[in-house]
Design a protein around this motif. Sequence first.
Motif, mmCIF file in Angstrom:
data_model
loop_
_atom_site.group_PDB
_atom_site.id
_atom_site.type_symbol
_atom_site.label_atom_id
_atom_site.label_comp_id
_atom_site.label_asym_id
_atom_site.label_seq_id
_atom_site.Cartn_x
_atom_site.Cartn_y
_atom_site.Cartn_z
ATOM 1 N N THR A 1 0.845 -1.197 0.000
ATOM 2 C CA THR A 1 0.000 0.000 0.000
ATOM 3 C C THR A 1 0.879 1.245 0.000
ATOM 4 N N LYS A 2 0.254 2.389 -0.037
ATOM 5 C CA LYS A 2 0.993 3.644 0.009
ATOM 6 C C LYS A 2 1.196 4.142 1.432
ATOM 7 N N GLY A 3 0.725 3.383 2.426
ATOM 8 C CA GLY A 3 0.792 3.857 3.797
ATOM 9 C C GLY A 3 1.906 3.268 4.629
ATOM 10 N N CYS A 4 2.891 2.609 4.013
ATOM 11 C CA CYS A 4 3.978 2.007 4.785
ATOM 12 C C CYS A 4 4.882 3.105 5.355
ATOM 13 N N GLN A 5 5.240 2.982 6.626
ATOM 14 C CA GLN A 5 6.075 3.981 7.283
ATOM 15 C C GLN A 5 7.552 3.689 7.035
ATOM 16 N N ASN A 6 8.354 4.758 7.054
ATOM 17 C CA ASN A 6 9.800 4.594 6.935
ATOM 18 C C ASN A 6 10.355 3.891 8.164
ATOM 19 N N GLU A 7 11.325 3.014 7.950
ATOM 20 C CA GLU A 7 11.970 2.260 9.025
ATOM 21 C C GLU A 7 13.477 2.522 8.968
ATOM 22 N N THR A 8 14.132 2.344 10.105
ATOM 23 C CA THR A 8 15.574 2.618 10.150
ATOM 24 C C THR A 8 16.412 1.400 9.760
ATOM 25 N N SER A 9 15.922 0.203 9.966
ATOM 26 C CA SER A 9 16.703 -0.983 9.619
ATOM 27 C C SER A 9 16.305 -1.501 8.242
ATOM 28 N N ALA A 10 17.190 -2.344 7.663
ATOM 29 C CA ALA A 10 16.926 -2.869 6.328
ATOM 30 C C ALA A 10 17.784 -4.106 6.082
ATOM 31 N N VAL A 11 17.367 -4.910 5.127
ATOM 32 C CA VAL A 11 18.181 -6.026 4.659
ATOM 33 C C VAL A 11 19.348 -5.436 3.866
ATOM 34 N N TYR A 12 20.555 -5.839 4.209
ATOM 35 C CA TYR A 12 21.759 -5.315 3.566
ATOM 36 C C TYR A 12 21.985 -6.024 2.229
ATOM 37 N N ILE A 13 22.104 -5.241 1.150
ATOM 38 C CA ILE A 13 22.319 -5.797 -0.185
ATOM 39 C C ILE A 13 23.721 -5.441 -0.646
ATOM 40 N N THR A 14 24.494 -6.459 -1.007
ATOM 41 C CA THR A 14 25.872 -6.225 -1.433
ATOM 42 C C THR A 14 26.322 -7.286 -2.423
ATOM 43 N N ASP A 15 27.326 -6.941 -3.217
ATOM 44 C CA ASP A 15 27.944 -7.882 -4.159
ATOM 45 C C ASP A 15 26.917 -8.407 -5.156
ATOM 46 N N VAL A 16 26.381 -7.477 -5.965
ATOM 47 C CA VAL A 16 25.405 -7.817 -7.002
ATOM 48 C C VAL A 16 25.981 -7.387 -8.346
ATOM 49 N N SER A 17 26.042 -8.308 -9.299
ATOM 50 C CA SER A 17 26.621 -7.974 -10.602
ATOM 51 C C SER A 17 25.619 -8.220 -11.719
ATOM 52 N N TYR A 18 25.657 -7.330 -12.714
ATOM 53 C CA TYR A 18 24.824 -7.425 -13.895
ATOM 54 C C TYR A 18 25.755 -7.398 -15.108
ATOM 55 N N LYS A 19 25.768 -8.468 -15.889
ATOM 56 C CA LYS A 19 26.690 -8.564 -17.009
ATOM 57 C C LYS A 19 25.961 -9.056 -18.251
ATOM 58 N N ASN A 20 26.124 -8.331 -19.328
ATOM 59 C CA ASN A 20 25.521 -8.676 -20.615
ATOM 60 C C ASN A 20 23.994 -8.774 -20.482
ATOM 61 N N ILE A 21 23.412 -7.673 -20.054
ATOM 62 C CA ILE A 21 21.958 -7.555 -19.944
ATOM 63 C C ILE A 21 21.504 -6.668 -21.097
ATOM 64 N N LYS A 22 20.774 -7.225 -22.059
ATOM 65 C CA LYS A 22 20.456 -6.487 -23.270
ATOM 66 C C LYS A 22 19.007 -6.712 -23.674
ATOM 67 N N GLY A 23 18.492 -5.758 -24.474
ATOM 68 C CA GLY A 23 17.136 -5.914 -24.976
ATOM 69 C C GLY A 23 16.374 -4.615 -24.978
ATOM 70 N N THR A 24 15.033 -4.717 -24.878
ATOM 71 C CA THR A 24 14.171 -3.544 -24.976
ATOM 72 C C THR A 24 13.289 -3.422 -23.743
ATOM 73 N N TYR A 25 12.910 -2.172 -23.451
ATOM 74 C CA TYR A 25 12.088 -1.921 -22.279
ATOM 75 C C TYR A 25 10.871 -1.091 -22.649
#
Length: 472
Positions: free
Chosen positions: A374-398
């Motif tokens: 929904t649009k009513g979610c409140q901001n939070e201070t903690s989060a799942v940490y995202i690291t070491d993500v690679s994108y290679k040879n991603i091609k096409g149309t959007y």
Amino acid sequence: MEIVRWFSFICVVIATFVLLDLSNNVDGRAHFHKKKTDHTHTKKGSPVSPSPPEYLSPAAPTIPSDPYNNPNPDPCVFDVTSYGAVGDGSSDDTEAFTSAWKEACAVESAILLAPADYQFTITSTIFSGPCKPGLVFQLDGVLMPPNGPDCWPEGDSKKQWLIFYRVDNMTLTGSGTIEGNGEQWWELPCKPHRGPNGMTLPGPCDSPALIRFFISSNVEVTGLRIQNSPQFHMKFDGCTGVLIQDISIDSPALSPNTDGIHIQDTKGVGIYNSMITNGDDCVSIGPGCSEVAIENITCQHGHGISIGSLGVHHSQACVSNIYVNNVFIKNSDNGVRIKTWQGGMGSVAGIRFENVEMDNVKNCIIIDQYYCFTKGCQNETSAVYITDVSYKNIKGTYDVQTPPIHFACSDSVACTNITLSEVELLPKEGVLVDDPFCWNAYGILETITIPPISCLQDGEPVTLSESVNYDC
């Protein structure tokens, strides 16, 4: 005396012929047995690519056309029609399947056979182990649940239908179809877009997942056509060593919540050489998953390949070592996505998206750490940490309705070590949109990208919030 000697000689000859005949009969009763499946994995720390098991012979064991009249049926094959299954599309064949399962489960390398040219109907059923190793559930006909919520037995679970519980070294295979009869479930008032202005309406909403493997190991699903599920087509919960290959999943684009393959708390997964057309995530990866390889698959409609959602209700979520390679995504709302709720804990690390082709996809590359229904979610201070993500040879149309690249990371816990290389995304129609979105995202561009990405920050943030628990 001469007569006695002749009589003795004749007896010896007769005995010799009898022994030879018995020997031939013993040889004629030998049966083919499937060798024990061996799911092997790569060394620790690298994405898993389970080797295909030694499979059945090129031709499946011959099943007598009338097992009741055959004096020597194969003891390794348990044909459900021999247990009373009618297979006319309307009779309840549940008891025949459970009886055949019970006996097959007790025999090593057994085959539970649902033969071709039959349409079997069973109610919500748990096929429980442990069983002897090498069990094969071979579906060559059609297997389906009752047709819609009005036909669902009152005492049966409305959250799951075909459940395999605590099985080890088992294969679900065949040339047949698992038909979900999901149309009436999709029309429940509570489903998305059924009410006015796209709103949902009150009322019962439980809908069964079609196939579920629960607390199982070294399992394989291959060769089947799975279609029209009321909800998720396949779920794997608490499993280790899963191989899925050469299957097709098919449901309409507007069928709600019909994820193709969902895995959760599951480790050591290979998904290969398959076609998935549905109305939700093509493959969804939930918390507790690691060592997952997804290769050579096609996703149409739906929401692409998703890691998440993670961290709901302040929960801890750990996902690592996910490898997506050689994937084609067409006419989807998303391409490759990582989505987390605010307020979660844990981490997503070691994610590789490589050689992905997209055709008319709205959000081709997306990290969304503000996922909310929904649009009513409140901001939070903690989060799942995202690291070491690679994108290679991603091609096409959007689809130009949305920017093709969107990195919306947490205010308090930045995304780090994002790497992009050979990313070329062009509009399906219209002009080039050159404004990828980044928020608190750090990483590097190894090559020039299309569209250009200027919003990704160099290096790493000075600190990560000490109050956030992202250890896994």
